[in-house]
Design an enzyme around this catalytic site. Structure first.
Site, PDB file in Angstrom:
ATOM      1  N   CYS A   2      41.997  85.937 -20.872  1.00 33.65           N
ATOM      2  CA  CYS A   2      42.301  84.878 -21.822  1.00 33.65           C
ATOM      3  C   CYS A   2      43.562  84.145 -21.411  1.00 33.65           C
ATOM      4  CB  CYS A   2      42.491  85.474 -23.224  1.00 33.65           C
ATOM      5  SG  CYS A   2      41.120  86.518 -23.771  1.00 33.65           S
ATOM      6  N   ARG A  54      40.118  82.365 -25.590  1.00 33.26           N
ATOM      7  CA  ARG A  54      39.370  83.589 -25.294  1.00 33.26           C
ATOM      8  C   ARG A  54      38.246  83.373 -24.289  1.00 33.26           C
ATOM      9  NH1 ARG A  54      35.419  87.065 -29.332  1.00 33.26           N
ATOM     10  NH2 ARG A  54      35.338  88.970 -28.061  1.00 33.26           N
ATOM     11  N   LEU A  55      38.239  84.218 -23.267  1.00 32.52           N
ATOM     12  CA  LEU A  55      37.088  84.387 -22.390  1.00 32.52           C
ATOM     13  C   LEU A  55      36.492  85.732 -22.767  1.00 32.52           C
ATOM     14  CD1 LEU A  55      35.365  83.444 -19.948  1.00 32.52           C
ATOM     15  CD2 LEU A  55      36.964  84.695 -18.482  1.00 32.52           C
ATOM     16  N   ALA A  56      35.392  85.717 -23.481  1.00 34.00           N
ATOM     17  CA  ALA A  56      34.829  86.951 -24.036  1.00 34.00           C
ATOM     18  C   ALA A  56      34.190  87.790 -22.937  1.00 34.00           C
ATOM     19  CB  ALA A  56      33.809  86.615 -25.116  1.00 34.00           C
ATOM     20  N   ILE A  57      34.662  89.033 -22.792  1.00 38.67           N
ATOM     21  CA  ILE A  57      34.168  89.952 -21.774  1.00 38.67           C
ATOM     22  C   ILE A  57      33.623  91.230 -22.414  1.00 38.67           C
ATOM     23  CG2 ILE A  57      34.773  91.301 -19.729  1.00 38.67           C
ATOM     24  CD1 ILE A  57      34.905  88.315 -19.235  1.00 38.67           C
ATOM     25  N   ASN A  80      46.099  88.887 -23.147  1.00 43.20           N
ATOM     26  CA  ASN A  80      45.338  88.433 -21.989  1.00 43.20           C
ATOM     27  C   ASN A  80      45.146  89.615 -21.055  1.00 43.20           C
ATOM     28  OD1 ASN A  80      44.369  87.149 -19.646  1.00 43.20           O
ATOM     29  ND2 ASN A  80      46.426  86.596 -18.982  1.00 43.20           N
ATOM     30  N   ILE A 302      32.605  83.351   1.195  1.00 40.59           N
ATOM     31  CA  ILE A 302      32.731  81.982   1.679  1.00 40.59           C
ATOM     32  C   ILE A 302      32.811  82.011   3.201  1.00 40.59           C
ATOM     33  CG2 ILE A 302      34.315  80.011   1.823  1.00 40.59           C
ATOM     34  CD1 ILE A 302      32.795  79.990  -0.725  1.00 40.59           C
TER      35      ILE A 302
END
Length: 634
Positions: A2, A54-57, A80, A302
């Site tokens: 987050c 929020r980045l919901a994990i 976070n 990559i």
């Protein structure tokens, strides 16, 4: 994963409506770190405002919403990161009478603070984190950061207002913020390619050091962060009480620790994968992931068409052997160059590790398929993987036996060879380099020279004086007698948190992707320092013990090759497709007008680089990244 931000106005003169508007404006700048949800919490009477993206994990339900209040209403938190052992802690807390409404680690943190206090709780955490905790009962604001510095946290005082945030862009959104550049920090940036902790590029704004808690009551003179865990103590204890088992026992114990560290970081309620370069560190992480997964692990790499910089074929071979679900992307120079204009916004302060470009590209690739990706960072510092460790050791073994006065005289003699033809020759450049090394007083000075992009930054930065850091101030060094161990320690407390982990955090979070780093599990770090150097370096090759774990899963021939690193051909790009862009930023009139740099040494190095007479890519890239940042941000 987050983004957090907020402020404490000790004057308590700001209205509720204005506080809400300000903290929401600050929080909105961090939406890339948390696109799934956002929230604010304000207490006008206390002058405190907290913001969260929020980045919901884990626990995707509304029960994971932040800012979150503790069950007893004493604490409010914005957080976070991830607490990987939260289920274990939850079980302990439930046995002590605590009840939980949801399944998030944030709720477990609040209960742990209520049960054990800030100091007692934070020492129990195994994770990556940065948090702001408001104690409503004691009217105290606590800021905390994880042990190795995986998650960022900036703070500072602007008049009577205390600000904090995951990134500088949120602090700049506060109306009281004054964006005055710290010229002393700029000298540090020219030397290292990053601004070392505790400094930031702005005056009066600091980075909270790893493994510390800062507590403020809104009125006292600026307090110092308090350390709750120390790499210095871990290193010294590890040397004093080393692992005494056999090679086989060491391999078995490291494998057990790594399996658990990787397994803990595979817990997520969203799709998960891993970056893989085909090197020792990332291949080990992926191998241990696949060993614990019933489905093919999603892996990403990559590739570049320039052979000297391409490792994609090795990553593909390892992925094929492990039967992962592998995705690779070959990037053209044009596609890589398109990332460069994004860097000032992504990093918020000058940052010039050129591997920031492929790190962003692999994060961009992974985000198309997953929300969490594991990374292999940390292995070089813990298990002696960097080439410079061997280079510095070899140099000192060659010259260290020579009495200092003789070295000084020899250096003077070599410097005196100043014939014009010698100056312009490759031989002349080599003799000058040898002379500079001979002048160095001790082994540690050799290492400082090797890691310095600019040897004398004070001569380049107008009005800048290089301040002390944990790297330069020997009072903060460990009592380690071995030169290689001192180098590893210095990298662990400086280069790792301020370069490697910053690069990974900003590149991944710029794509709303959570990156997890299993090799930096506390127990792995502590065990690594107990391992004797002979189990890390054998036959003039690093990471011996880590390699033995990997070879149980991946054939040796797929791994054994010269280390290339994760970089891009900045040297040739500056002479080719980036030349016009660089020339505009390094224009002599522009440099004079801006007033941060002395143009003469920069213009000289630029001319020498363009002609191919010398390779000044590192110092030039430092200057260019500052110039690009200045143009975009200031």
């Amino acid at each position: 994963m987050c983004g957090i931000t907020g402020f404490l106005d000790s004057s308590r003169q700001t209205s509720d409506d204005i506080m809400q508007a300000i903290v929401r404006q600050m929080s909105d700048t961090l939406i890339h770190r948390g696109p799934d949800d956002g929230g604010i919490w304000v207490d006008e009477s206390a002058g405190i405002a907290l913001g969260h993206r929020r980045l919901a994990i884990v626990d995707l339900s509304p029960e994971g919403h932040q800012p979150m209040l503790s069950a007893n209403d004493r604490y409010v938190i914005v957080f976070n990161g991830e607490i990987y052992n939260f289920l274990e802690l939850r079980s302990q807390l439930e046995s002590l009478g605590h009840h939980f409404r949801g399944h998030s680690d944030t709720e477990v943190m609040l209960a742990s603070f209520s049960q054990w206090g800030v100091d007692g709780a934070i020492k129990r955490y195994n994770g990556m984190f940065a948090f702001a905790l408001w104690d409503r009962q004691e009217q105290l604001l606590h800021l905390g950061r994880d042990r190795l510095g995986e998650k960022p946290l900036y703070y500072g005082w602007i008049g009577q207002t205390f600000l904090f945030s995951s990134e500088l862009k949120a602090l700049k959104a506060h109306p009281a913020f004054k964006a005055k550049i710290n010229r002393d920090a700029l000298t540090l940036f020219l030397r290292h390619g990053y601004v070392p902790t505790p400094y930031s590029i702005y005056q009066d704004i600091y980075k909270l050091p790893p493994a510390t808690v800062l507590t403020w009551n809104g009125s006292q003179v600026h307090p110092n962060p308090v350390t709750y865990w120390s790499v210095k103590e871990v290193a010294e204890l590890g040397i004093a009480e080393p692992f005494n088992g056999s090679d086989l026992e060491a391999v078995a114990q490291l494998e057990t620790l790594l399996l658990e560290a990787v397994g803990l970081r595979m817990v997520a309620d969203v799709p998960l994968g891993a970056f893989i370069s085909g090197g020792v560190d990332s291949s080990t992480v992926v191998a241990l992931m696949q060993a614990q997964s019933s489905q093919p692990v999603k892996t990403f790499s990559i590739g570049f068409h320039e052979d000297d910089y391409n490792e994609a074929q090795y990553a593909k071979a390892v992925a094929k052997h492990l039967s992962t679900d592998h995705t690779e992307l070959y990037v053209t120079p044009e596609e890589a160059l398109q990332v460069i204009p994004k860097l000032p916004i992504l990093y918020d302060e000058p940052f010039s590790d050129s591997s920031q470009v492929p790190t962003f590209l692999v994060s961009q690739l992974a985000k198309q398929y997953v929300t969490v990706s594991l990374s292999g960072d940390g292995g070089d510092e813990l298990f002696a993987g960097y080439k410079r460790y061997f280079k510095a050791r070899n140099i000192w073994q060659t010259i260290g036996w020579i009495p200092p006065m003789l070295r000084k005289n020899a250096a003077h003699a070599l410097t005196s060879l100043s014939l014009a033809k010698l100056k312009q020759s490759t031989l002349g450049n080599k003799l000058q380099t040898i002379a500079e090394i001979l002048k160095l007083p001790h082994a540690d000075a050799i290492y400082t020279k090797l890691i310095s992009h600019c040897q004398e930054p004070e001569t380049v930065v107008v009005g800048g004086l290089e301040p002390p850091t944990g790297f330069s101030d020997r009072q903060h060094w460990t009592e380690l007698t071995d030169f290689t161990q001192r180098m590893m320690y210095l990298d662990t407390v400086s280069y790792l948190p301020d370069d490697i982990l910053v690069k990974v955090d900003r590149a991944s979070m710029g794509m709303s992707l959570e990156a997890r780093v299993p090799l930096l599990d506390r127990r792995v770090v502590e065990f690594a320092w107990r391992i004797p150097l002979s189990m890390k370096i054998r036959n003039n090759q690093g990471k011996w013990l880590l390699r033995q774990v990997l070879y149980k899963y991946v054939p040796k021939h797929l791994i054994e090759r010269p280390k290339k690193g994760f970089s891009v051909p900045i040297d040739s790009w500056l002479r080719g497709p980036l030349r016009n862009w660089a020339e505009a930023l390094l224009d002599e009139h522009r440099l004079k007008q801006e007033g941060f740099f002395n143009p003469q040494p920069i213009r000289q190095k630029w001319a020498e680089h363009i002609t191919g007479e010398k390779d000044w890519q590192y110092i030039l890239w430092n200057v260019l990244m500052f110039q690009a940042w200045l143009e975009e941000k200031y």
